[in-house]
Scaffold this motif. Structure first.
Motif, short mmCIF file in Angstrom:
data_model
loop_
_atom_site.label_atom_id
_atom_site.label_comp_id
_atom_site.label_asym_id
_atom_site.label_seq_id
_atom_site.Cartn_x
_atom_site.Cartn_y
_atom_site.Cartn_z
N ARG A 1 0.82 -1.21 0.00
CA ARG A 1 0.00 0.00 0.00
C ARG A 1 0.85 1.26 0.00
O ARG A 1 0.40 2.32 -0.45
CB ARG A 1 -0.97 0.01 1.18
CG ARG A 1 -0.30 0.08 2.55
CD ARG A 1 -1.31 -0.05 3.68
NE ARG A 1 -2.24 1.07 3.72
CZ ARG A 1 -3.39 1.07 4.39
NH1 ARG A 1 -3.75 -0.01 5.08
NH2 ARG A 1 -4.17 2.14 4.40
N LEU A 2 2.09 1.16 0.49
CA LEU A 2 2.97 2.32 0.49
C LEU A 2 3.42 2.66 -0.94
O LEU A 2 3.45 3.83 -1.33
CB LEU A 2 4.18 2.08 1.39
CG LEU A 2 3.86 1.79 2.86
CD1 LEU A 2 5.15 1.61 3.65
CD2 LEU A 2 3.01 2.92 3.46
N ASP A 3 3.78 1.63 -1.70
CA ASP A 3 4.14 1.84 -3.10
C ASP A 3 2.95 2.34 -3.90
O ASP A 3 3.08 3.20 -4.78
CB ASP A 3 4.67 0.54 -3.71
CG ASP A 3 5.86 -0.02 -2.96
OD1 ASP A 3 6.90 0.64 -2.91
OD2 ASP A 3 5.72 -1.13 -2.39
N LEU A 4 1.77 1.78 -3.61
CA LEU A 4 0.55 2.22 -4.29
C LEU A 4 0.24 3.68 -3.97
O LEU A 4 -0.06 4.47 -4.87
CB LEU A 4 -0.61 1.32 -3.87
CG LEU A 4 -1.98 1.54 -4.54
CD1 LEU A 4 -2.78 0.24 -4.55
CD2 LEU A 4 -2.79 2.63 -3.83
N THR A 5 0.33 4.04 -2.68
CA THR A 5 0.07 5.42 -2.28
C THR A 5 1.03 6.38 -2.97
O THR A 5 0.61 7.39 -3.54
CB THR A 5 0.20 5.55 -0.75
OG1 THR A 5 -0.84 4.80 -0.12
CG2 THR A 5 0.09 7.01 -0.32
N MET A 6 2.30 6.07 -2.92
CA MET A 6 3.31 6.91 -3.56
C MET A 6 3.00 7.09 -5.05
O MET A 6 3.03 8.21 -5.58
CB MET A 6 4.69 6.30 -3.39
CG MET A 6 5.81 7.03 -4.13
SD MET A 6 7.23 6.00 -4.47
CE MET A 6 6.63 4.97 -5.84
N SER A 7 2.69 5.99 -5.72
CA SER A 7 2.49 6.02 -7.17
C SER A 7 1.23 6.80 -7.54
O SER A 7 1.24 7.61 -8.48
CB SER A 7 2.40 4.60 -7.72
OG SER A 7 3.61 3.90 -7.47
#
Length: 248
Positions: free
Chosen positions: A185-191
């Motif tokens: 979810r951190l990579d998703l949020t960043m992206s």
């Protein structure tokens, strides 16, 4: 299940992507900014989107909707590995504050160059487009006040975004994901929050569309941040983990 969103919103994209990634079927309903209050206030008591309606329940905010997506699907795929829950929550809040809010300031500053920037961003409906044109001065004042679109606010937004991108570049210099060995979810949020800056890199057509006229207005932003490796990671994550938005 219905997701109320703005046609162009990185926080709404964050919520939509999470639901799609977790295999949850839902319908999107685009709301027109300013006029959206007629829908969101009675449902959530708040002015912000995204808002998710499910079986009579209302969830407001992109992070809460990710929590729901994970719980509802029973999937642990988006759960960060290598961080405690509190560390993960802190990092996600940091991304929201250091990327999400500054991006709102900078994108709206670019698009307030003319009424057509707001019209192209917010509405393809002739009636609402006409209202936005007529009320552009009021819209400009509301956005400038709400998103700190003034010399100090814009400089502060650039500073926060630059510091965060530099931090992320250091992370991605030595590892494939923000934490652990898989997309979370951190990579998703960043992206999702950075996709407007990475849009020109997108060959998969997975990112929400930015009309050509808006790309022209945003070109200085594209140019200012084009050399950050993190934006290559955004493009990579969209290509690997986000279906084209028309398929959501």
């Amino acid at each position: 299940m219905r997701l109320y969103q703005f046609p162009f919103s990185h926080f709404c994209e964050k919520a939509s992507w999470a639901l799609q990634y977790c295999g949850i079927s839902f319908e999107k309903e685009d709301l027109m900014p300013m006029f959206h209050l007629v829908t969101t206030m009675p449902k959530s008591g708040q002015s912000s989107v995204p808002v998710l309606q499910y079986e009579g329940k209302i969830l407001s905010g992109s992070s809460a909707i990710i929590d729901f997506a994970i719980e509802h699907s029973g999937s642990t795929l988006l759960q960060p590995k290598g961080m405690s829950e509190s560390e993960s929550q802190h990092f996600e809040k940091m991304l929201d504050k250091q990327i999400g809010r500054p991006m709102q300031t900078l994108v709206y500053q670019a698009l307030l160059q003319s009424p057509e920037g707001i019209v192209d961003l917010w509405s393809k409906n002739f009636f609402f487009a006409t209202l936005y044109r007529i009320g552009f001065s009021a819209v400009e004042q509301i956005l400038s006040s709400g998103y700190d679109i003034n010399p100090y606010g814009v400089a502060n937004a650039h500073n926060k975004l630059t510091i965060c991108l530099q931090r992320l570049d250091k992370i991605f210099a030595s590892q494939a994901y923000i934490t652990g060995d898989q997309f979370s979810r951190l990579d998703l949020t960043m992206s999702a929050l950075l996709y407007p800056l990475a849009y020109l890199r997108d060959t998969s057509r997975a990112m929400p569309e930015i009309p050509d006229s808006l790309q022209d207005m945003m070109q200085p932003l594209f140019d200012k941040y084009k050399n950050y490796h993190t934006l290559d990671k955004v493009q990579e994550f969209y290509q690997k983990y986000r279906k084209p938005t028309s398929a959501s």
